[in-house]
Write an enzyme that holds these catalytic residues in place. Structure first.
Site, PDB file in Angstrom:
ATOM      1  CB  SER A   1     -12.742  -2.173   6.959  1.00 21.84           C
ATOM      2  OG  SER A   1     -13.677  -2.921   7.691  1.00 21.84           O
TER       3      SER A   1
ATOM      4  CG  HIS B   1     -10.604  -5.242  10.918  1.00 21.45           C
ATOM      5  ND1 HIS B   1     -10.915  -5.766   9.687  1.00 21.45           N
ATOM      6  CD2 HIS B   1     -11.191  -4.019  10.962  1.00 21.45           C
ATOM      7  CE1 HIS B   1     -11.658  -4.916   9.014  1.00 21.45           C
ATOM      8  NE2 HIS B   1     -11.848  -3.843   9.765  1.00 21.45           N
TER       9      HIS B   1
ATOM     10  CG  ASP C   1      -9.887  -8.953  10.131  1.00 17.38           C
ATOM     11  OD1 ASP C   1     -11.059  -8.892  10.545  1.00 17.38           O
ATOM     12  OD2 ASP C   1      -9.471  -8.269   9.177  1.00 17.38           O
TER      13      ASP C   1
END
Length: 313
Positions: free
Chosen positions: A155, A280, A250
Protein backbone atom coordinates in the site's frame (compact mmCIF):
# COMPACT_ATOMS: atom_id res chain seq x y z
CA UNK A 1 -17.78 -12.88 -8.55
CA UNK A 2 -17.49 -11.96 -4.86
CA UNK A 3 -14.78 -11.82 -2.24
CA UNK A 4 -13.68 -15.19 -0.93
CA UNK A 5 -15.10 -16.72 2.22
CA UNK A 6 -12.30 -15.77 4.63
CA UNK A 7 -12.34 -12.15 3.48
CA UNK A 8 -16.12 -11.94 3.79
CA UNK A 9 -15.91 -13.38 7.32
CA UNK A 10 -13.24 -10.83 8.26
CA UNK A 11 -15.35 -7.94 7.00
CA UNK A 12 -18.42 -9.22 8.84
CA UNK A 13 -16.43 -9.46 12.06
CA UNK A 14 -15.10 -5.93 11.64
CA UNK A 15 -18.61 -4.65 11.05
CA UNK A 16 -19.89 -6.45 14.16
CA UNK A 17 -17.12 -4.80 16.17
CA UNK A 18 -18.27 -1.38 14.98
CA UNK A 19 -15.12 -0.61 12.99
CA UNK A 20 -15.68 2.55 10.93
CA UNK A 21 -13.99 3.70 7.71
CA UNK A 22 -10.54 5.11 8.38
CA UNK A 23 -11.42 8.64 7.34
CA UNK A 24 -14.09 8.82 10.06
CA UNK A 25 -11.41 8.57 12.76
CA UNK A 26 -8.79 11.06 13.84
CA UNK A 27 -5.20 10.20 12.86
CA UNK A 28 -4.44 9.26 16.46
CA UNK A 29 -7.49 7.00 16.62
CA UNK A 30 -6.44 5.41 13.33
CA UNK A 31 -2.99 4.61 14.67
CA UNK A 32 -4.51 3.04 17.80
CA UNK A 33 -7.03 1.01 15.77
CA UNK A 34 -4.31 -0.27 13.46
CA UNK A 35 -2.16 -1.33 16.42
CA UNK A 36 -5.11 -3.01 18.13
CA UNK A 37 -5.95 -4.93 14.98
CA UNK A 38 -2.34 -6.01 14.48
CA UNK A 39 -2.03 -7.19 18.08
CA UNK A 40 -5.18 -9.30 17.71
CA UNK A 41 -3.40 -11.49 15.15
CA UNK A 42 -0.89 -12.69 17.72
CA UNK A 43 2.87 -13.08 17.57
CA UNK A 44 4.70 -14.35 14.55
CA UNK A 45 7.07 -17.33 14.48
CA UNK A 46 10.52 -17.34 16.04
CA UNK A 47 13.45 -16.24 13.90
CA UNK A 48 17.14 -16.66 14.57
CA UNK A 49 17.76 -13.12 15.74
CA UNK A 50 16.09 -9.70 15.97
CA UNK A 51 18.24 -6.60 16.23
CA UNK A 52 17.24 -2.99 16.83
CA UNK A 53 19.29 -0.44 14.93
CA UNK A 54 19.12 3.34 14.78
CA UNK A 55 19.44 5.08 11.42
CA UNK A 56 20.11 8.79 11.00
CA UNK A 57 17.64 10.47 8.65
CA UNK A 58 18.26 14.21 8.44
CA UNK A 59 17.98 15.49 12.00
CA UNK A 60 16.02 12.43 13.16
CA UNK A 61 16.86 8.96 14.39
CA UNK A 62 14.74 6.25 12.77
CA UNK A 63 14.39 2.72 14.11
CA UNK A 64 15.29 -0.17 11.82
CA UNK A 65 14.35 -3.61 13.11
CA UNK A 66 16.42 -6.42 11.58
CA UNK A 67 15.10 -9.96 11.40
CA UNK A 68 17.71 -12.62 10.66
CA UNK A 69 16.69 -16.11 9.52
CA UNK A 70 17.90 -19.52 10.64
CA UNK A 71 20.64 -20.79 8.38
CA UNK A 72 22.29 -18.68 5.70
CA UNK A 73 20.32 -15.66 4.51
CA UNK A 74 19.61 -15.70 0.78
CA UNK A 75 19.54 -11.92 0.67
CA UNK A 76 18.29 -8.91 2.57
CA UNK A 77 15.04 -7.07 2.03
CA UNK A 78 14.05 -3.59 3.17
CA UNK A 79 10.35 -3.58 4.06
CA UNK A 80 8.29 -0.37 4.10
CA UNK A 81 5.04 -0.97 5.96
CA UNK A 82 1.61 0.17 4.85
CA UNK A 83 -0.98 2.29 6.63
CA UNK A 84 -1.60 5.30 4.41
CA UNK A 85 1.62 6.97 5.61
CA UNK A 86 -0.41 7.65 8.78
CA UNK A 87 -0.65 4.30 10.58
CA UNK A 88 1.64 1.35 11.20
CA UNK A 89 4.91 0.73 13.00
CA UNK A 90 7.66 -1.82 13.41
CA UNK A 91 5.66 -3.32 16.27
CA UNK A 92 2.50 -3.54 14.18
CA UNK A 93 4.32 -5.35 11.35
CA UNK A 94 6.56 -7.50 13.52
CA UNK A 95 4.47 -10.67 13.20
CA UNK A 96 4.05 -10.34 9.44
CA UNK A 97 7.76 -9.80 8.86
CA UNK A 98 8.55 -12.86 10.98
CA UNK A 99 6.30 -14.92 8.70
CA UNK A 100 8.03 -13.37 5.70
CA UNK A 101 11.48 -14.31 7.03
CA UNK A 102 10.50 -17.88 7.84
CA UNK A 103 8.78 -18.35 4.49
CA UNK A 104 11.60 -16.97 2.34
CA UNK A 105 14.84 -17.46 4.25
CA UNK A 106 15.69 -13.79 3.61
CA UNK A 107 16.80 -11.30 6.23
CA UNK A 108 14.46 -8.33 6.51
CA UNK A 109 14.96 -4.79 7.70
CA UNK A 110 11.66 -3.24 8.80
CA UNK A 111 11.90 0.55 8.79
CA UNK A 112 9.87 2.42 11.41
CA UNK A 113 9.59 5.60 9.36
CA UNK A 114 8.01 8.77 10.72
CA UNK A 115 4.30 9.19 10.04
CA UNK A 116 1.95 11.87 8.81
CA UNK A 117 0.36 14.22 9.64
CA UNK A 118 3.17 15.18 12.03
CA UNK A 119 5.75 14.24 9.40
CA UNK A 120 4.28 14.73 5.91
CA UNK A 121 5.85 14.14 2.50
CA UNK A 122 8.73 13.67 1.94
CA UNK A 123 9.76 12.69 5.51
CA UNK A 124 8.58 9.03 5.31
CA UNK A 125 10.33 8.63 1.96
CA UNK A 126 13.60 10.12 3.21
CA UNK A 127 13.52 7.86 6.28
CA UNK A 128 13.13 4.81 4.06
CA UNK A 129 15.92 5.98 1.78
CA UNK A 130 18.23 6.44 4.78
CA UNK A 131 17.34 2.94 5.97
CA UNK A 132 18.10 1.53 2.53
CA UNK A 133 21.53 3.17 2.47
CA UNK A 134 22.23 1.88 5.98
CA UNK A 135 21.35 -1.68 4.94
CA UNK A 136 23.47 -1.48 1.81
CA UNK A 137 26.44 -0.37 3.91
CA UNK A 138 26.05 -2.71 6.87
CA UNK A 139 24.57 -5.90 5.40
CA UNK A 140 27.96 -7.34 4.40
CA UNK A 141 29.20 -6.99 7.99
CA UNK A 142 26.03 -8.55 9.42
CA UNK A 143 25.36 -11.35 6.96
CA UNK A 144 28.33 -11.72 4.66
CA UNK A 145 29.34 -10.35 1.26
CA UNK A 146 27.52 -10.31 -2.06
CA UNK A 147 24.00 -10.27 -0.69
CA UNK A 148 21.18 -9.25 -3.00
CA UNK A 149 19.19 -6.25 -1.76
CA UNK A 150 15.45 -5.99 -2.42
CA UNK A 151 12.92 -3.26 -1.62
CA UNK A 152 9.35 -4.16 -0.70
CA UNK A 153 6.21 -2.69 0.78
CA UNK A 154 2.44 -2.80 0.83
CA UNK A 155 0.00 0.00 0.00
CA UNK A 156 1.67 3.26 1.10
CA UNK A 157 4.77 1.17 1.73
CA UNK A 158 4.55 -0.09 -1.84
CA UNK A 159 4.56 3.55 -2.92
CA UNK A 160 7.74 4.17 -0.92
CA UNK A 161 9.44 1.01 -2.21
CA UNK A 162 8.69 1.92 -5.82
CA UNK A 163 10.26 5.35 -5.35
CA UNK A 164 13.31 3.84 -3.66
CA UNK A 165 13.87 1.51 -6.61
CA UNK A 166 13.73 4.39 -9.07
CA UNK A 167 15.95 6.68 -6.98
CA UNK A 168 18.58 3.94 -6.64
CA UNK A 169 18.52 3.47 -10.42
CA UNK A 170 18.89 7.19 -11.04
CA UNK A 171 21.79 7.56 -8.60
CA UNK A 172 23.48 4.33 -9.65
CA UNK A 173 23.51 2.91 -6.10
CA UNK A 174 22.71 0.97 -4.12
CA UNK A 175 22.10 -1.91 -6.50
CA UNK A 176 18.54 -3.17 -6.07
CA UNK A 177 18.00 -6.74 -7.23
CA UNK A 178 14.19 -6.61 -7.21
CA UNK A 179 11.12 -4.77 -5.95
CA UNK A 180 7.99 -6.23 -4.36
CA UNK A 181 4.96 -3.96 -4.50
CA UNK A 182 1.73 -5.09 -2.85
CA UNK A 183 -1.29 -3.06 -4.07
CA UNK A 184 0.91 0.05 -4.21
CA UNK A 185 -0.30 3.64 -4.20
CA UNK A 186 1.23 5.03 -7.39
CA UNK A 187 -0.85 8.15 -8.17
CA UNK A 188 -3.26 10.59 -6.55
CA UNK A 189 -5.77 11.43 -9.28
CA UNK A 190 -9.28 9.96 -9.60
CA UNK A 191 -9.01 8.49 -13.07
CA UNK A 192 -9.61 4.74 -12.67
CA UNK A 193 -12.87 2.75 -12.53
CA UNK A 194 -11.87 0.87 -9.37
CA UNK A 195 -11.70 4.14 -7.45
CA UNK A 196 -15.43 4.72 -7.85
CA UNK A 197 -16.63 1.11 -8.10
CA UNK A 198 -18.87 0.47 -5.04
CA UNK A 199 -17.65 -3.15 -4.89
CA UNK A 200 -14.10 -1.93 -4.30
CA UNK A 201 -14.87 0.19 -1.22
CA UNK A 202 -14.25 -2.43 1.49
CA UNK A 203 -11.44 -2.36 4.08
CA UNK A 204 -10.01 0.60 2.18
CA UNK A 205 -12.18 3.06 0.27
CA UNK A 206 -11.37 5.90 -2.10
CA UNK A 207 -12.63 8.31 0.56
CA UNK A 208 -9.98 6.84 2.87
CA UNK A 209 -7.33 7.31 0.19
CA UNK A 210 -8.32 10.95 -0.33
CA UNK A 211 -8.01 11.49 3.42
CA UNK A 212 -4.63 9.76 3.60
CA UNK A 213 -3.32 11.84 0.71
CA UNK A 214 -4.46 15.06 2.41
CA UNK A 215 -2.60 14.08 5.58
CA UNK A 216 0.53 12.89 3.78
CA UNK A 217 0.77 15.66 1.21
CA UNK A 218 -1.04 18.76 2.50
CA UNK A 219 1.03 21.04 0.24
CA UNK A 220 0.10 18.84 -2.74
CA UNK A 221 3.64 18.83 -4.11
CA UNK A 222 4.05 15.06 -3.75
CA UNK A 223 1.00 14.33 -5.87
CA UNK A 224 2.60 16.02 -8.89
CA UNK A 225 6.06 14.48 -8.39
CA UNK A 226 7.22 10.93 -9.16
CA UNK A 227 8.66 10.92 -5.63
CA UNK A 228 5.08 10.97 -4.38
CA UNK A 229 3.29 9.43 -7.36
CA UNK A 230 5.58 6.85 -9.03
CA UNK A 231 3.28 6.52 -12.04
CA UNK A 232 4.37 10.03 -13.08
CA UNK A 233 7.95 8.94 -13.70
CA UNK A 234 8.85 9.71 -17.30
CA UNK A 235 11.17 6.72 -17.71
CA UNK A 236 10.79 3.33 -16.01
CA UNK A 237 13.50 1.60 -18.05
CA UNK A 238 16.26 -0.13 -16.15
CA UNK A 239 14.28 -0.66 -12.96
CA UNK A 240 14.73 -3.98 -11.15
CA UNK A 241 12.38 -6.94 -11.72
CA UNK A 242 9.05 -6.42 -9.96
CA UNK A 243 6.51 -8.60 -8.21
CA UNK A 244 3.25 -6.63 -8.17
CA UNK A 245 0.19 -7.73 -6.20
CA UNK A 246 -3.26 -6.35 -6.92
CA UNK A 247 -6.68 -7.25 -5.50
CA UNK A 248 -9.96 -7.46 -7.37
CA UNK A 249 -11.89 -5.53 -4.73
CA UNK A 250 -9.54 -2.64 -4.08
CA UNK A 251 -9.79 1.03 -5.11
CA UNK A 252 -6.04 0.82 -5.88
CA UNK A 253 -6.53 -2.14 -8.24
CA UNK A 254 -6.46 -0.30 -11.54
CA UNK A 255 -3.53 1.99 -10.79
CA UNK A 256 -1.52 -1.03 -9.64
CA UNK A 257 -2.33 -2.84 -12.87
CA UNK A 258 -1.43 0.27 -14.85
CA UNK A 259 1.93 0.54 -13.10
CA UNK A 260 2.70 -3.14 -13.72
CA UNK A 261 1.88 -2.66 -17.40
CA UNK A 262 4.01 0.49 -17.57
CA UNK A 263 6.95 -1.38 -16.07
CA UNK A 264 6.54 -4.24 -18.50
CA UNK A 265 6.29 -1.86 -21.46
CA UNK A 266 9.59 -0.33 -20.33
CA UNK A 267 11.27 -3.72 -20.50
CA UNK A 268 11.20 -4.48 -16.78
CA UNK A 269 10.52 -8.15 -15.93
CA UNK A 270 7.16 -8.10 -14.13
CA UNK A 271 5.37 -10.84 -12.23
CA UNK A 272 1.82 -9.59 -11.69
CA UNK A 273 -0.36 -11.52 -9.26
CA UNK A 274 -3.97 -10.33 -9.24
CA UNK A 275 -6.04 -11.87 -6.44
CA UNK A 276 -9.41 -11.38 -8.09
CA UNK A 277 -11.52 -12.50 -5.11
CA UNK A 278 -9.74 -10.51 -2.46
CA UNK A 279 -9.47 -6.98 -1.11
CA UNK A 280 -6.82 -4.46 -0.15
CA UNK A 281 -4.61 -5.73 2.67
CA UNK A 282 -4.77 -9.45 1.93
CA UNK A 283 -0.99 -9.98 1.87
CA UNK A 284 -0.43 -8.96 5.50
CA UNK A 285 -3.71 -10.06 7.13
CA UNK A 286 -3.36 -13.61 8.51
CA UNK A 287 -7.15 -14.19 8.85
CA UNK A 288 -7.35 -13.98 5.05
CA UNK A 289 -6.58 -17.28 3.36
CA UNK A 290 -4.84 -15.50 0.49
CA UNK A 291 -2.08 -14.25 2.78
CA UNK A 292 -0.53 -17.73 2.80
CA UNK A 293 -0.63 -17.91 -0.99
CA UNK A 294 0.86 -14.42 -1.27
CA UNK A 295 3.82 -15.36 0.94
CA UNK A 296 4.35 -18.37 -1.31
CA UNK A 297 4.36 -16.03 -4.32
CA UNK A 298 6.99 -13.87 -2.62
CA UNK A 299 9.11 -16.91 -1.76
CA UNK A 300 8.96 -18.20 -5.33
CA UNK A 301 9.83 -14.78 -6.72
CA UNK A 302 12.79 -14.32 -4.38
CA UNK A 303 14.05 -17.85 -5.03
CA UNK A 304 14.86 -16.75 -8.57
CA UNK A 305 16.99 -13.89 -7.22
CA UNK A 306 18.68 -14.77 -3.95
CA UNK A 307 21.78 -16.82 -3.39
CA UNK A 308 23.02 -18.16 -0.04
CA UNK A 309 25.67 -16.10 1.69
CA UNK A 310 27.78 -17.15 4.68
CA UNK A 311 26.86 -15.77 8.07
CA UNK A 312 29.61 -14.35 10.23
CA UNK A 313 29.53 -14.31 13.99
Amino acid sequence: MAVNESTRAFLEQAQAMGVKPFHQYSPAECKALFSQLSASFGNGPQVWQVREESVTSGDSAVRLRLFLPDGRARGILLYCHGGGWVMGSADDYDAFVRRLVVSTGWAVGLVDYRLAPEHPFPAPLEDCWSALLWLAEHAPQLLGPNLDLVVAGDSAGGNLAAVLARRARDLGAPRIAAQILAYPVVQAEKTYPSQSDPDCQLLLSQNDMDWFWDLYDPRRDGRTSPDGAPLLAADLRGLPPALVFTAGYDPLRDEGIDYAERLEAAGVPVFHCNYAEDMHGFVTLPPLASSVDALRDVRDFLSKIGRPAPREG
